[in-house]
Design a protein around this motif. Structure first.
Motif, PDB file in Angstrom:
ATOM      1  N   ALA A 169       0.839  -1.200   0.000  1.00 18.43           N
ATOM      2  CA  ALA A 169       0.000   0.000   0.000  1.00 18.43           C
ATOM      3  C   ALA A 169       0.877   1.254   0.000  1.00 18.43           C
ATOM      4  O   ALA A 169       1.966   1.277   0.584  1.00 18.43           O
ATOM      5  N   GLU A 170       0.387   2.301  -0.676  1.00 22.04           N
ATOM      6  CA  GLU A 170       1.108   3.578  -0.675  1.00 22.04           C
ATOM      7  C   GLU A 170       1.019   4.210   0.704  1.00 22.04           C
ATOM      8  O   GLU A 170      -0.061   4.347   1.265  1.00 22.04           O
ATOM      9  N   LEU A 171       2.164   4.580   1.252  1.00 20.26           N
ATOM     10  CA  LEU A 171       2.210   5.101   2.616  1.00 20.26           C
ATOM     11  C   LEU A 171       2.235   6.629   2.579  1.00 20.26           C
ATOM     12  O   LEU A 171       3.037   7.228   1.855  1.00 20.26           O
ATOM     13  N   PRO A 172       1.351   7.293   3.359  1.00 19.74           N
ATOM     14  CA  PRO A 172       1.383   8.761   3.405  1.00 19.74           C
ATOM     15  C   PRO A 172       2.727   9.266   3.938  1.00 19.74           C
ATOM     16  O   PRO A 172       3.405   8.574   4.720  1.00 19.74           O
ATOM     17  N   LEU A 173       3.095  10.461   3.542  1.00 19.89           N
ATOM     18  CA  LEU A 173       4.384  11.021   3.950  1.00 19.89           C
ATOM     19  C   LEU A 173       4.510  11.153   5.458  1.00 19.89           C
ATOM     20  O   LEU A 173       5.600  10.983   6.021  1.00 19.89           O
ATOM     21  N   TYR A 174       3.380  11.445   6.144  1.00 17.21           N
ATOM     22  CA  TYR A 174       3.461  11.655   7.590  1.00 17.21           C
ATOM     23  C   TYR A 174       3.727  10.362   8.357  1.00 17.21           C
ATOM     24  O   TYR A 174       3.953  10.396   9.568  1.00 17.21           O
ATOM     25  N   ARG A 175       3.727   9.220   7.682  1.00 19.88           N
ATOM     26  CA  ARG A 175       3.987   7.953   8.346  1.00 19.88           C
ATOM     27  C   ARG A 175       5.419   7.452   8.121  1.00 19.88           C
ATOM     28  O   ARG A 175       5.708   6.272   8.314  1.00 19.88           O
ATOM     29  N   THR A 176       6.288   8.325   7.721  1.00 12.39           N
ATOM     30  CA  THR A 176       7.710   7.996   7.595  1.00 12.39           C
ATOM     31  C   THR A 176       8.514   8.912   8.512  1.00 12.39           C
ATOM     32  O   THR A 176       8.350  10.129   8.470  1.00 12.39           O
ATOM     33  N   VAL A 177       9.372   8.311   9.359  1.00 18.45           N
ATOM     34  CA  VAL A 177      10.196   9.085  10.287  1.00 18.45           C
ATOM     35  C   VAL A 177      11.663   8.727  10.064  1.00 18.45           C
ATOM     36  O   VAL A 177      11.988   7.694   9.476  1.00 18.45           O
ATOM     37  N   SER A 178      12.524   9.588  10.546  1.00 21.02           N
ATOM     38  CA  SER A 178      13.963   9.347  10.446  1.00 21.02           C
ATOM     39  C   SER A 178      14.453   8.691  11.730  1.00 21.02           C
ATOM     40  O   SER A 178      14.043   9.065  12.838  1.00 21.02           O
ATOM     41  N   ALA A 179      15.349   7.702  11.585  1.00 20.78           N
ATOM     42  CA  ALA A 179      15.921   7.016  12.741  1.00 20.78           C
ATOM     43  C   ALA A 179      17.218   6.334  12.313  1.00 20.78           C
ATOM     44  O   ALA A 179      17.356   5.908  11.160  1.00 20.78           O
ATOM     45  N   VAL A 228      12.237   5.388   8.117  1.00 24.84           N
ATOM     46  CA  VAL A 228      11.485   4.261   8.675  1.00 24.84           C
ATOM     47  C   VAL A 228      10.012   4.371   8.285  1.00 24.84           C
ATOM     48  O   VAL A 228       9.322   5.309   8.708  1.00 24.84           O
ATOM     49  N   PRO A 229       9.485   3.423   7.517  1.00 24.27           N
ATOM     50  CA  PRO A 229       8.046   3.422   7.212  1.00 24.27           C
ATOM     51  C   PRO A 229       7.266   2.799   8.368  1.00 24.27           C
ATOM     52  O   PRO A 229       7.585   1.704   8.831  1.00 24.27           O
ATOM     53  N   LEU A 230       6.256   3.516   8.842  1.00 24.64           N
ATOM     54  CA  LEU A 230       5.435   3.032   9.959  1.00 24.64           C
ATOM     55  C   LEU A 230       4.103   2.535   9.397  1.00 24.64           C
ATOM     56  O   LEU A 230       3.191   3.319   9.152  1.00 24.64           O
ATOM     57  N   ARG A 231       3.981   1.235   9.214  1.00 24.75           N
ATOM     58  CA  ARG A 231       2.804   0.653   8.577  1.00 24.75           C
ATOM     59  C   ARG A 231       1.799   0.092   9.586  1.00 24.75           C
ATOM     60  O   ARG A 231       0.714  -0.318   9.202  1.00 24.75           O
ATOM     61  N   MET A 232       2.135   0.056  10.847  1.00 22.57           N
ATOM     62  CA  MET A 232       1.233  -0.521  11.842  1.00 22.57           C
ATOM     63  C   MET A 232       0.066   0.409  12.164  1.00 22.57           C
ATOM     64  O   MET A 232       0.109   1.603  11.853  1.00 22.57           O
ATOM     65  N   ALA A 256     -15.335  12.835  -0.839  1.00 28.47           N
ATOM     66  CA  ALA A 256     -14.182  12.453  -1.664  1.00 28.47           C
ATOM     67  C   ALA A 256     -13.254  13.642  -1.891  1.00 28.47           C
ATOM     68  O   ALA A 256     -12.025  13.506  -1.822  1.00 28.47           O
ATOM     69  N   ASN A 257     -13.838  14.818  -2.142  1.00 29.01           N
ATOM     70  CA  ASN A 257     -13.015  16.017  -2.329  1.00 29.01           C
ATOM     71  C   ASN A 257     -12.225  16.356  -1.076  1.00 29.01           C
ATOM     72  O   ASN A 257     -11.053  16.741  -1.142  1.00 29.01           O
ATOM     73  N   ALA A 258     -12.855  16.204   0.092  1.00 28.78           N
ATOM     74  CA  ALA A 258     -12.177  16.516   1.351  1.00 28.78           C
ATOM     75  C   ALA A 258     -11.013  15.574   1.595  1.00 28.78           C
ATOM     76  O   ALA A 258      -9.922  15.992   2.015  1.00 28.78           O
ATOM     77  N   VAL A 259     -11.202  14.283   1.343  1.00 24.28           N
ATOM     78  CA  VAL A 259     -10.125  13.311   1.534  1.00 24.28           C
ATOM     79  C   VAL A 259      -8.985  13.583   0.558  1.00 24.28           C
ATOM     80  O   VAL A 259      -7.802  13.559   0.943  1.00 24.28           O
ATOM     81  N   ASN A 260      -9.317  13.867  -0.690  1.00 24.73           N
ATOM     82  CA  ASN A 260      -8.269  14.156  -1.674  1.00 24.73           C
ATOM     83  C   ASN A 260      -7.473  15.397  -1.298  1.00 24.73           C
ATOM     84  O   ASN A 260      -6.254  15.440  -1.464  1.00 24.73           O
ATOM     85  N   PHE A 261      -8.160  16.404  -0.782  1.00 21.39           N
ATOM     86  CA  PHE A 261      -7.490  17.662  -0.439  1.00 21.39           C
ATOM     87  C   PHE A 261      -6.625  17.517   0.811  1.00 21.39           C
ATOM     88  O   PHE A 261      -5.456  17.922   0.829  1.00 21.39           O
ATOM     89  N   VAL A 262      -7.179  16.933   1.885  1.00 18.57           N
ATOM     90  CA  VAL A 262      -6.475  16.878   3.176  1.00 18.57           C
ATOM     91  C   VAL A 262      -5.460  15.739   3.223  1.00 18.57           C
ATOM     92  O   VAL A 262      -4.320  15.923   3.666  1.00 18.57           O
ATOM     93  N   ILE A 263      -5.845  14.550   2.783  1.00 19.99           N
ATOM     94  CA  ILE A 263      -4.995  13.370   2.936  1.00 19.99           C
ATOM     95  C   ILE A 263      -4.041  13.206   1.767  1.00 19.99           C
ATOM     96  O   ILE A 263      -2.846  12.961   1.945  1.00 19.99           O
ATOM     97  N   ASN A 264      -4.555  13.361   0.550  1.00 22.35           N
ATOM     98  CA  ASN A 264      -3.737  13.110  -0.636  1.00 22.35           C
ATOM     99  C   ASN A 264      -3.086  14.352  -1.207  1.00 22.35           C
ATOM    100  O   ASN A 264      -2.261  14.251  -2.113  1.00 22.35           O
ATOM    101  N   GLY A 265      -3.484  15.535  -0.706  1.00 24.98           N
ATOM    102  CA  GLY A 265      -2.876  16.768  -1.192  1.00 24.98           C
ATOM    103  C   GLY A 265      -3.252  17.123  -2.604  1.00 24.98           C
ATOM    104  O   GLY A 265      -2.496  17.801  -3.306  1.00 24.98           O
TER     105      GLY A 265
END
Length: 270
Positions: free
Chosen positions: A73-83, A118-122, A211-220
């Protein structure tokens, strides 16, 4: 004279139908956000809101945040952290723990997936549990995919000075808590978009509005749309707000292009 009454009215009231208004789930989520209710509770209510509004986009986003993202699955940018990448192992004369290594120490065929990102998929509950369980040491060991096989390969090549027993990311609980806060913030932005796009007196957004709200807020992607009420009581859909790139981003791109052209020109002249 015969007496007659509509079905369900009179006659003891046994058949009286009680009509209940559907719950205003958007209002409930708004209150829960202000009351700092648990994130998993908010997301479950968003699933119900998506079901009532007929929006698969709302249901899908809330569901994957609760269950976790699949491997492909495509992971949103906010679910990747540096470590940092770290290893445990043995070396001549002792044992090493939490030894930091660089991405270049990883075999080249695995560097695309195993580096300092680090991808956080949990799911959110699992992330929250990790933060709670490591409040003292404030560090969580997360194993990269295929780490045991990679460790075996690295030990077989003998490129490292010693024998590796574990390879993992050492992730700060502050970074994990930050991801949970990002999800909560996006949920608040999502509800705000739904509220602004829903006409007054209407509890549920339409599937298109959701659908428009999800595309705007989550998918940019997409535009922000607002609903206003005119003096005669009718609703007015405000013109979409175009999402323009930030000035510094545009300037940086233009500047980089100019520097690149100048460098190429200078090289040719030289």
């Amino acid at each position: 004279a015969s007496s007659w009454s509509p079905r369900g009215v009179g006659g003891g009231g046994d058949n009286l139908a009680v009509i209940k208004r559907p719950p205003d789930l958007m209002a409930q989520i708004e209150r829960d956000l202000l009351d700092e209710k648990p994130l998993d509770t908010l997301l479950r209510k968003l699933i119900l809101l998506g079901g009532s509004a007929g929006s698969p986009e709302l249901r899908n986003w809330a569901s994957v945040e609760l269950r976790g993202y699949g491997r492909d699955a495509e992971l949103p940018l906010y679910r990747t952290v540096s470590a940092p990448l770290q290893i445990d192992g043995t070396v001549p004369g002792g044992i090493v723990r939490h030894e930091t290594i660089g991405a270049m120490d990883i075999p080249d065929f695995a560097r695309d997936e195993i580096n300092e990102q680090v991808p956080l998929r949990m799911g959110v509950s699992e992330i929250h549990s990790m933060v709670d369980q490591h409040r003292t040491d404030r560090m969580v060991k997360l194993q990269p995919p295929g780490a045991p096989d990679l460790v075996t390969y690295m030990n077989g090549t003998r490129e490292m000075n010693g024998h590796i027993t574990a390879l993992y990311w050492s992730v700060s609980t502050i970074a994990l808590a930050g991801v949970l806060d990002q999800i909560r913030t996006r949920l608040a932005e999502l509800i705000a978009e739904l509220r602004s796009a829903t006409p007054p007196g209407q509890n549920l957004p339409t599937p298109t509005q959701a659908a428009n709200a999800v595309n705007f807020v989550i998918n940019g992607r997409g535009n922000r749309v607002s609903i206003a009420q005119a003096a005669d009581g009718s609703t007015i859909t405000a013109a979409p707000e175009e999402v323009k790139p930030r000035f510094w981003t545009r300037a940086k791109l233009v500047g980089a292009a100019a520097v690149g052209l100048a460098t190429i020109a200078g090289t040719v002249i030289a």
